[in-house]
Design a protein around this motif. Structure first.
Motif, PDB file in Angstrom:
ATOM      1  N   ALA A 113     -61.493 -58.472  12.785  1.00  0.00           N
ATOM      2  CA  ALA A 113     -62.206 -59.599  12.299  1.00  0.00           C
ATOM      3  C   ALA A 113     -61.278 -60.844  12.824  1.00  0.00           C
ATOM      4  O   ALA A 113     -60.682 -61.001  14.072  1.00  0.00           O
ATOM      5  CB  ALA A 113     -60.204 -59.303  11.467  1.00  0.00           C
ATOM      6  N   LEU A 114     -62.147 -62.241  12.338  1.00  0.00           N
ATOM      7  CA  LEU A 114     -61.411 -62.952  12.864  1.00  0.00           C
ATOM      8  C   LEU A 114     -60.830 -64.125  12.539  1.00  0.00           C
ATOM      9  O   LEU A 114     -60.898 -64.201  10.594  1.00  0.00           O
ATOM     10  CB  LEU A 114     -62.983 -64.381  12.786  1.00  0.00           C
ATOM     11  CG  LEU A 114     -64.164 -63.515  13.695  1.00  0.00           C
ATOM     12  CD1 LEU A 114     -65.321 -63.842  13.270  1.00  0.00           C
ATOM     13  CD2 LEU A 114     -63.600 -62.899  15.103  1.00  0.00           C
ATOM     14  N   ASP A 122     -61.172 -74.776  17.479  1.00  0.00           N
ATOM     15  CA  ASP A 122     -60.725 -73.643  18.390  1.00  0.00           C
ATOM     16  C   ASP A 122     -61.041 -72.372  17.943  1.00  0.00           C
ATOM     17  O   ASP A 122     -61.849 -72.395  16.975  1.00  0.00           O
ATOM     18  CB  ASP A 122     -58.711 -73.768  18.245  1.00  0.00           C
ATOM     19  CG  ASP A 122     -57.806 -75.148  19.116  1.00  0.00           C
ATOM     20  OD1 ASP A 122     -57.921 -75.345  19.565  1.00  0.00           O
ATOM     21  OD2 ASP A 122     -56.665 -75.244  18.337  1.00  0.00           O
ATOM     22  N   PRO A 123     -61.135 -71.963  18.941  1.00  0.00           N
ATOM     23  CA  PRO A 123     -61.933 -70.772  18.255  1.00  0.00           C
ATOM     24  C   PRO A 123     -60.898 -69.955  18.290  1.00  0.00           C
ATOM     25  O   PRO A 123     -60.600 -69.752  17.961  1.00  0.00           O
ATOM     26  CB  PRO A 123     -62.698 -70.608  20.455  1.00  0.00           C
ATOM     27  CG  PRO A 123     -61.980 -71.282  21.110  1.00  0.00           C
ATOM     28  CD  PRO A 123     -61.130 -71.797  20.495  1.00  0.00           C
ATOM     29  N   ASP A 124     -62.088 -68.805  17.478  1.00  0.00           N
ATOM     30  CA  ASP A 124     -60.998 -67.873  16.784  1.00  0.00           C
ATOM     31  C   ASP A 124     -59.818 -67.390  17.244  1.00  0.00           C
ATOM     32  O   ASP A 124     -60.721 -66.374  18.465  1.00  0.00           O
ATOM     33  CB  ASP A 124     -62.069 -67.119  16.310  1.00  0.00           C
ATOM     34  CG  ASP A 124     -63.097 -67.799  15.121  1.00  0.00           C
ATOM     35  OD1 ASP A 124     -63.222 -68.635  14.783  1.00  0.00           O
ATOM     36  OD2 ASP A 124     -65.047 -67.465  14.616  1.00  0.00           O
ATOM     37  N   ASN A 125     -59.289 -66.789  17.111  1.00  0.00           N
ATOM     38  CA  ASN A 125     -58.590 -65.343  16.954  1.00  0.00           C
ATOM     39  C   ASN A 125     -59.329 -64.199  16.291  1.00  0.00           C
ATOM     40  O   ASN A 125     -59.778 -64.399  15.704  1.00  0.00           O
ATOM     41  CB  ASN A 125     -56.747 -65.009  16.829  1.00  0.00           C
ATOM     42  CG  ASN A 125     -56.303 -66.635  17.189  1.00  0.00           C
ATOM     43  OD1 ASN A 125     -56.477 -67.039  17.763  1.00  0.00           O
ATOM     44  ND2 ASN A 125     -55.383 -67.530  15.864  1.00  0.00           N
ATOM     45  N   VAL A 126     -58.931 -62.769  18.101  1.00  0.00           N
ATOM     46  CA  VAL A 126     -60.099 -62.054  17.565  1.00  0.00           C
ATOM     47  C   VAL A 126     -59.241 -60.819  17.123  1.00  0.00           C
ATOM     48  O   VAL A 126     -58.213 -59.926  18.003  1.00  0.00           O
ATOM     49  CB  VAL A 126     -61.320 -61.221  17.949  1.00  0.00           C
ATOM     50  CG1 VAL A 126     -61.800 -60.299  18.104  1.00  0.00           C
ATOM     51  CG2 VAL A 126     -61.931 -62.638  18.524  1.00  0.00           C
ATOM     52  N   ASP A 148     -56.274 -63.913  21.474  1.00  0.00           N
ATOM     53  CA  ASP A 148     -55.910 -66.172  21.436  1.00  0.00           C
ATOM     54  C   ASP A 148     -57.042 -66.311  21.919  1.00  0.00           C
ATOM     55  O   ASP A 148     -57.398 -66.449  22.213  1.00  0.00           O
ATOM     56  CB  ASP A 148     -54.610 -65.989  21.767  1.00  0.00           C
ATOM     57  CG  ASP A 148     -54.493 -67.410  21.576  1.00  0.00           C
ATOM     58  OD1 ASP A 148     -54.897 -68.548  20.768  1.00  0.00           O
ATOM     59  OD2 ASP A 148     -52.947 -67.600  21.166  1.00  0.00           O
ATOM     60  N   GLY A 149     -57.803 -66.736  20.678  1.00  0.00           N
ATOM     61  CA  GLY A 149     -58.967 -68.048  20.559  1.00  0.00           C
ATOM     62  C   GLY A 149     -58.889 -68.742  21.261  1.00  0.00           C
ATOM     63  O   GLY A 149     -59.980 -68.927  22.729  1.00  0.00           O
ATOM     64  N   LYS A 150     -57.791 -69.723  21.773  1.00  0.00           N
ATOM     65  CA  LYS A 150     -57.600 -71.163  22.292  1.00  0.00           C
ATOM     66  C   LYS A 150     -56.725 -70.400  23.954  1.00  0.00           C
ATOM     67  O   LYS A 150     -57.581 -70.818  25.333  1.00  0.00           O
ATOM     68  CB  LYS A 150     -56.095 -71.310  21.251  1.00  0.00           C
ATOM     69  CG  LYS A 150     -55.637 -72.763  22.100  1.00  0.00           C
ATOM     70  CD  LYS A 150     -54.671 -73.769  21.806  1.00  0.00           C
ATOM     71  CE  LYS A 150     -54.931 -73.754  20.370  1.00  0.00           C
ATOM     72  NZ  LYS A 150     -53.309 -74.277  19.486  1.00  0.00           N
ATOM     73  N   LYS A 151     -56.319 -69.786  24.029  1.00  0.00           N
ATOM     74  CA  LYS A 151     -55.156 -69.342  24.887  1.00  0.00           C
ATOM     75  C   LYS A 151     -56.290 -68.127  26.152  1.00  0.00           C
ATOM     76  O   LYS A 151     -56.222 -68.250  27.643  1.00  0.00           O
ATOM     77  CB  LYS A 151     -53.869 -68.612  25.184  1.00  0.00           C
ATOM     78  CG  LYS A 151     -53.576 -70.160  24.372  1.00  0.00           C
ATOM     79  CD  LYS A 151     -52.077 -69.361  24.486  1.00  0.00           C
ATOM     80  CE  LYS A 151     -51.120 -70.036  24.153  1.00  0.00           C
ATOM     81  NZ  LYS A 151     -49.677 -69.994  23.235  1.00  0.00           N
ATOM     82  N   GLY A 152     -56.910 -67.445  25.096  1.00  0.00           N
ATOM     83  CA  GLY A 152     -57.751 -66.652  26.078  1.00  0.00           C
ATOM     84  C   GLY A 152     -56.845 -64.740  26.008  1.00  0.00           C
ATOM     85  O   GLY A 152     -57.552 -63.895  26.804  1.00  0.00           O
ATOM     86  N   SER A 153     -55.603 -65.029  25.833  1.00  0.00           N
ATOM     87  CA  SER A 153     -54.880 -63.858  25.947  1.00  0.00           C
ATOM     88  C   SER A 153     -54.857 -62.349  25.241  1.00  0.00           C
ATOM     89  O   SER A 153     -55.778 -62.932  24.479  1.00  0.00           O
ATOM     90  CB  SER A 153     -53.495 -64.089  25.995  1.00  0.00           C
ATOM     91  OG  SER A 153     -53.254 -65.007  24.677  1.00  0.00           O
ATOM     92  N   GLU A 154     -54.743 -61.431  25.164  1.00  0.00           N
ATOM     93  CA  GLU A 154     -54.732 -59.563  24.899  1.00  0.00           C
ATOM     94  C   GLU A 154     -54.045 -59.157  24.471  1.00  0.00           C
ATOM     95  O   GLU A 154     -52.637 -59.215  25.581  1.00  0.00           O
ATOM     96  CB  GLU A 154     -56.335 -59.606  25.519  1.00  0.00           C
ATOM     97  CG  GLU A 154     -57.190 -60.008  25.875  1.00  0.00           C
ATOM     98  CD  GLU A 154     -58.271 -59.671  26.065  1.00  0.00           C
ATOM     99  OE1 GLU A 154     -57.943 -58.249  25.440  1.00  0.00           O
ATOM    100  OE2 GLU A 154     -59.239 -59.980  26.544  1.00  0.00           O
ATOM    101  N   ARG A 155     -53.543 -59.209  23.172  1.00  0.00           N
ATOM    102  CA  ARG A 155     -52.021 -57.908  22.872  1.00  0.00           C
ATOM    103  C   ARG A 155     -52.542 -57.366  22.354  1.00  0.00           C
ATOM    104  O   ARG A 155     -53.462 -56.967  21.689  1.00  0.00           O
ATOM    105  CB  ARG A 155     -51.097 -58.721  22.275  1.00  0.00           C
ATOM    106  CG  ARG A 155     -50.627 -60.075  23.702  1.00  0.00           C
ATOM    107  CD  ARG A 155     -48.639 -61.193  22.785  1.00  0.00           C
ATOM    108  NE  ARG A 155     -49.523 -61.376  21.717  1.00  0.00           N
ATOM    109  CZ  ARG A 155     -50.305 -62.646  21.487  1.00  0.00           C
ATOM    110  NH1 ARG A 155     -50.401 -62.828  23.258  1.00  0.00           N
ATOM    111  NH2 ARG A 155     -50.027 -63.362  20.431  1.00  0.00           N
TER     112      ARG A 155
END
Length: 196
Positions: A113-114, A122-126, A148-155
């Motif tokens: 889901a986006l 900003d890019p979509d959060n996925v 996170d689409g903006k920071k590129g971090s993943e959780r």
């Protein structure tokens, strides 16, 4: 019954009821409910890219099978032997690729889901959701990955509960309980996002 009442009723008004001894049906109804929460209630947009990869592989495999069938019809067996061998080998090769794709790329993912940026800049959060239930086990494992689409971090967050927590003795899904558990998990990922 008036036409107004008919238009107001939807399939969502009926409770989900499954055979409580069928682990696959239990898992699928919980997966569908998770999809309903994220897409319908939270307003995320479902991405079909993961499923499209599977469909492309299947389409190419079927094209080889159809080509072999047509070629054999136009030039009966002794003449079509080399083409049939090539098509059969290509078909089995593609089925092998499909097996690897579903095992190592999809990994039980049933929803991507986006969360679209309101401004569209900003890019979509996925949000990626996967689940599994082991054979002869009642434990439902749900894993949510957030990128996170903006920071590129993943959780990642997950929970593991018995399916009996979400279904009554008759096999009716307690949607409110499941939705609450799912939203707690999603909110925990969102609150981590705000803290950072």
């Amino acid at each position: 019954m008036s036409s107004k009442n008919v238009l107001k009723w939807s399939i969502d008004d009926k409770p989900v009821k499954v055979d409580k001894w069928d682990g696959t049906a239990l898992k699928n109804s919980l997966d569908d409910s998770a999809k309903k929460v994220l897409v319908d209630k939270m307003g995320f947009v479902e991405s079909h890219h993961l499923m499209d990869g599977r469909l492309i592989i299947c389409t190419i495999a079927i094209a080889f099978a159809i080509f072999a069938l047509v070629w054999d019809y136009l030039k009966p067996f002794p003449n079509s032997r080399p083409i049939l061998i090539i098509c059969v080998l290509a078909y089995f090769f593609l089925i092998g690729i499909l097996t690897l794709y579903t095992s190592y790329r999809e990994k039980g993912i049933f929803l991507v889901a986006l969360d679209r940026d309101a401004a569209g800049v900003d890019p979509d959060n996925v949000w990626t959701i996967s689940s599994y239930v082991k054979k002869y086990d009642d434990m439902y494992h749900l894993v949510i990955d957030y990128k996170d689409g903006k920071k590129g971090s993943e959780r990642t967050a997950n929970f593991k509960h018995s399916v009996a927590k979400f279904f009554d003795d008759n096999g009716v899904l307690a949607y409110d309980i499941y939705e609450q558990e799912l939203k707690l998990l999603i909110n925990s990922l969102m609150s981590e996002k705000k803290e950072k």
